[in-house]
Scaffold this active site. Structure first.
Site, mmCIF file in Angstrom:
data_model
loop_
_atom_site.group_PDB
_atom_site.id
_atom_site.type_symbol
_atom_site.label_atom_id
_atom_site.label_comp_id
_atom_site.label_asym_id
_atom_site.label_seq_id
_atom_site.Cartn_x
_atom_site.Cartn_y
_atom_site.Cartn_z
ATOM 1 N N ASP A 276 0.862 -1.177 0.000
ATOM 2 C CA ASP A 276 0.000 0.000 0.000
ATOM 3 C C ASP A 276 0.907 1.237 0.000
ATOM 4 O O ASP A 276 2.132 1.156 0.171
ATOM 5 C CB ASP A 276 -0.970 -0.019 1.181
ATOM 6 C CG ASP A 276 -2.211 0.837 0.884
ATOM 7 O OD1 ASP A 276 -2.169 1.643 -0.073
ATOM 8 O OD2 ASP A 276 -3.218 0.716 1.604
HETATM 9 C C1 NOJ Z 1 -4.134 3.838 0.008
HETATM 10 C C2 NOJ Z 1 -5.275 2.898 0.217
HETATM 11 O O1 NOJ Z 1 -5.163 2.262 1.471
HETATM 12 C C3 NOJ Z 1 -5.394 1.836 -0.867
HETATM 13 O O2 NOJ Z 1 -6.579 1.120 -0.657
HETATM 14 C C4 NOJ Z 1 -5.333 2.455 -2.221
HETATM 15 O O3 NOJ Z 1 -5.472 1.460 -3.210
HETATM 16 C C5 NOJ Z 1 -4.018 3.178 -2.363
HETATM 17 N N1 NOJ Z 1 -3.936 4.242 -1.365
HETATM 18 C C6 NOJ Z 1 -3.823 3.769 -3.754
HETATM 19 O O4 NOJ Z 1 -4.640 4.860 -3.943
#
Ligand code: NOJ
Length: 731
Positions: A276
């Site tokens: 993430d």
């Molecule tokens: C953070 C989020 O937790 C995740 O779900 C998301 O896909 C990513 N950012 C990318 O935007």
């Protein structure tokens, strides 16, 4: 084997080896820098979805430092960057384009919690397919969805993005989503690669505060939180995103138990593991890595292939390799995984197959997509209360529409609404006007969503007085749920409940339409409103769908995928809790020394699986094919469901099981099957569930899965509380 089969097998094997050859021959030619570039994922500046800002990475793409990019949601822009990668880098390796296509791309569907409320897997699959078709037209090859995190704390804003509290339902939705996004052929330019997230246990953040610590037993992890990931994987999901939280004291992005032992070794996952946003760097703040280099070593060793936004691999791997802290085998393993995904997506054959301006123009918000959005939004709405059959409303009455969300457009799109366009949204107010006529609908806002200003109350009361019926549209804004949007209260925010109280004093019948992204504590509201429709954040066509339901064009059939507590103090509360050693006796007189509260009942306001219809369904008693089976045998349980009302409708027939005595204690009920059926008024249908190893297996005391002999209760009904029951045994 006949000749035809032989030939197709040969072709398939040749195809596979051609793919492998392509990946291996590229790998053999790549410099270390080029390899590291393939392990790097950066966000364009188009959209900021994390704390580290993105930029235009043209130079990084050109130099091969950035092999994958996200938040580039337009065909023209995708094409330009892809051209740079293909024509201006030494090996011409195409980029992957990722994006959070969570519940629609241009045509927005209900938030995932709403989609789960439909309990309609065809609808879920259809929504994901349309999202894929629209996203792929813009050049997106990879969606960061589905989110399959079990969530049992309504304070956590991301409960909106998942499918609620139940493992079985979440598994079914996960599979439907993967089927919808990926279809049967990843190289089909109308599909996108799915990415199940967040691995793992992210939904159990302490106190519902986003990014907070998770402390969970391995049993709970395996029994409750992991099965939806496994289900997505079994449905063919080709990538997985790590989570922000720690598990057992080790951040997920550097956790070998999660990423190696479970994912790679036990489940044999051979797809891409991406972190993430910035989470390799965040291992430093977690206190598990001394610096970025240390974090990169841990992530690569755990099996993370791609680094999203930390640039830790980009900055550290070369030196780490020279120092012998990482190996070239580790790097090659991850590069292979990434290249294989590009190969599967068909990008080596045609790197531009996904971006098509013409398709973008034709398919974004195409009429059939909007039609599906409206239909599916209707299916996702849950009728929580309907005193004296106030709903469906008849046209021609004077309706007062009151509340701060009645005119909302953007808020109907909900969290993570990709490129959803608020201008395309018809508000609930306008949708009601379209059906009932502007001369018979009067609006007053009454108050804001979050502020405490009550100066609008008098105007709203005056409008209510002139009406035959009041529709109040209350709830949360889109920004109040989703990532980084946890709340310490699950009441209606601001003075909305006070507004309802004032309107109640007029004596007019009140229909409450709720637009929100989490379960709310609605005890007070349920005491005042005559009817309540939980509409969630229902998407582009959600305003019209709400009017469809309110006026009876659609008979509501949604059921809650998550418990609605009476108050926050009951949280965590879910239907499948354990019995405890001192369960509350049903009609106990003075229940001292029992597991209970002294200031609140134990039971929720609306249980899991609950949702009313405009018609009535009656359940017969359960008929079992056998009452005793051997551990490897199967029995069937049947009920006849009759639509005894005057309107056609859909009902979700739910089957629950309780294993009475086990080597470890089991929940008081566990959903093990459901069937959404359509019955015309007066019609009956027999619904049969099969119960065998798949339904009865659980994680036994020795941490192996299996069925244990003994006695079981079986329940079938309209929600997790109102059920018919029977029992059987295994010997
Ligand atoms: C953070 C989020 O937790 C995740 O779900 C998301 O896909 C990513 N950012 C990318 O935007």
């Amino acid at each position: 084997m006949n000749i035809k089969i032989c030939i197709s097998l040969l072709i398939a094997v040749a195809g596979l080896s051609a793919h492998a050859d392509k990946v291996e021959s590229l790998l053999a030619q790549m410099t270390l820098e080029e390899k590291i570039g393939q392990l790097t994922l950066l966000s364009s500046k188009w959209e900021i979805t994390g704390p580290v800002a993105g930029k235009s990475y043209v130079d990084e793409v050109r130099s091969g430092q950035c092999g994958n990019i996200f938040n580039v949601p337009k065909a023209e822009y995708v094409r330009q960057l892809q051209k740079t990668a293909v024509e201006e880098t030494r090996l011409g390796i195409p980029l992957l384009f990722g994006y959070d296509v969570i519940h629609g791309y241009k045509t927005i569907f209900p938030i995932p919690l709403g989609l789960a409320s439909s309990w309609d897997m065809d609808a879920v699959e259809r929504s994901a397919r349309i999202a894929a078709v629209e996203a792929a037209a813009s050049g997106i090859t990879w969606t960061f969805a589905p989110m399959v995190d079990i969530a049992r704390d309504p304070r956590w804003g991301r409960i909106a993005e998942g499918t609620g509290e139940d493992t079985y339902l979440s598994c079914e939705v996960a599979k439907a989503n993967v089927r919808g996004f990926q279809g049967n052929d990843l190289s089909d330019p109308f599909t996108v690669a799915a990415c199940m997230k967040h691995f793992a246990a992210y939904g159990a953040a302490q106190a519902g505060r986003d990014y907070h610590t998770v402390d969970m037993s391995e049993r709970m992890l395996r029994d409750t939180y992991l099965p939806p990931f496994k289900a997505a994987l079994d449905a063919g999901c080709v990538s997985v995103m790590t989570s922000f939280n720690e598990f057992n004291g080790v951040p997920a992005s550097g956790n070998p138990f999660l990423l190696k032992t479970i994912l790679r070794d036990e489940w044999k996952f051979d797809g891409v593991v991406v972190t993430d946003y910035n989470s390799i760097n965040e291992m430093i703040a977690h206190g598990s890595a001394a610096d970025q280099a240390d974090a990169a070593v841990q992530a690569l060793a755990a099996g993370v292939d791609m680094d999203m936004m930390s640039s830790a691999y980009l900055k550290q791997l070369k030196r780490l390799l020279a120092e012998g802290r990482v190996t070239i085998e580790q790097i090659d393993r991850s590069v292979r995984n990434v290249l294989r995904l590009k190969e599967k997506l068909g990008l080596f054959d045609n790197p531009y197959r996904y971006c098509d301006e013409q398709r973008e123009r034709n398919l974004h918000c195409a009429a059939p997509h909007l039609k599906a959005s409206r239909e599916i939004a209707g299916k996702s709405m849950v009728l929580l209360k309907n005193e004296k059959n106030l709903l469906p409303m008849k046209t021609g009455k004077r309706i007062a529409v009151i509340g701060p969300l009645a005119k909302a457009q953007k808020d109907l799109l909900g969290t993570w609404c990709a490129r959803g366009d608020k201008e395309m949204v018809t508000s609930v107010l306008d949708a009601l006007i379209q059906v009932n006529g502007s001369n018979r609908v009067e609006f007053s806002e009454g108050c804001g969503v979050t502020n405490n200003d009550i100066t609008g109350f008098a105007g709203a009361v005056a409008v209510a007085r002139k009406s035959d019926l009041v529709v109040m549209v209350l709830g949360e804004t889109a920004g109040m749920s989703g990532e980084a949007a946890s709340r310490t209260s699950i009441n209606l925010p601001g003075v909305q409940t006070e507004l309802l109280r004032e309107i109640k004093k007029t004596g007019k019948p009140i229909v409450l339409v709720l637009l929100n992204g989490r379960p709310l504590a609605l005890e007070q509201e349920a005491g005042m409103a005559d009817a309540i429709l939980e509409a969630w954040h229902p998407g582009t066509e959600g305003g019209k769908a709400a009017a469809d339901v309110l006026f009876g064009k659609i008979n509501p059939s949604g059921k809650l995928p998550v418990t609605f507590p009476r108050n926050l103090g009951q949280v965590p509360i879910h239907y499948n809790m354990k019995n405890t050693g001192r369960p509350l006796a049903p009609a106990a007189d003075k229940p001292k020394f029992q597991s209970r509260y002294i200031d609140s009942p134990n039971d929720p306001l609306y249980p899991f699986g609950f949702g009313l219809s405009y018609t009535d369904f009656q359940y017969s008693e359960i008929t079992l094919s056998k009452s005793e089976i051997k551990p490897d045998e199967t029995l069937t349980a049947s009920v006849t469901v009759s639509n005894t009302g005057k309107i056609d409708g859909e009902e979700v027939v739910q089957m629950y099981i309780r294993d009475l005595v086990g080597s470890v204690t089991r929940p008081v009920k566990e959903l093990k099957g459901f069937n959404k059926i359509f019955l015309k008024a007066g019609e009956s249908q027999t619904v049969t569930f099969s119960i065998g190893e798949k339904e009865l297996t659980f994680l036994r005391r020795d941490m192996t899965w299996g069925v244990e002999p003994g006695y079981f209760d079986l329940f079938i009904g309209t929600n997790s509380r109102d059920v018919q029951s029977s029992s059987f045994s295994i010997h």
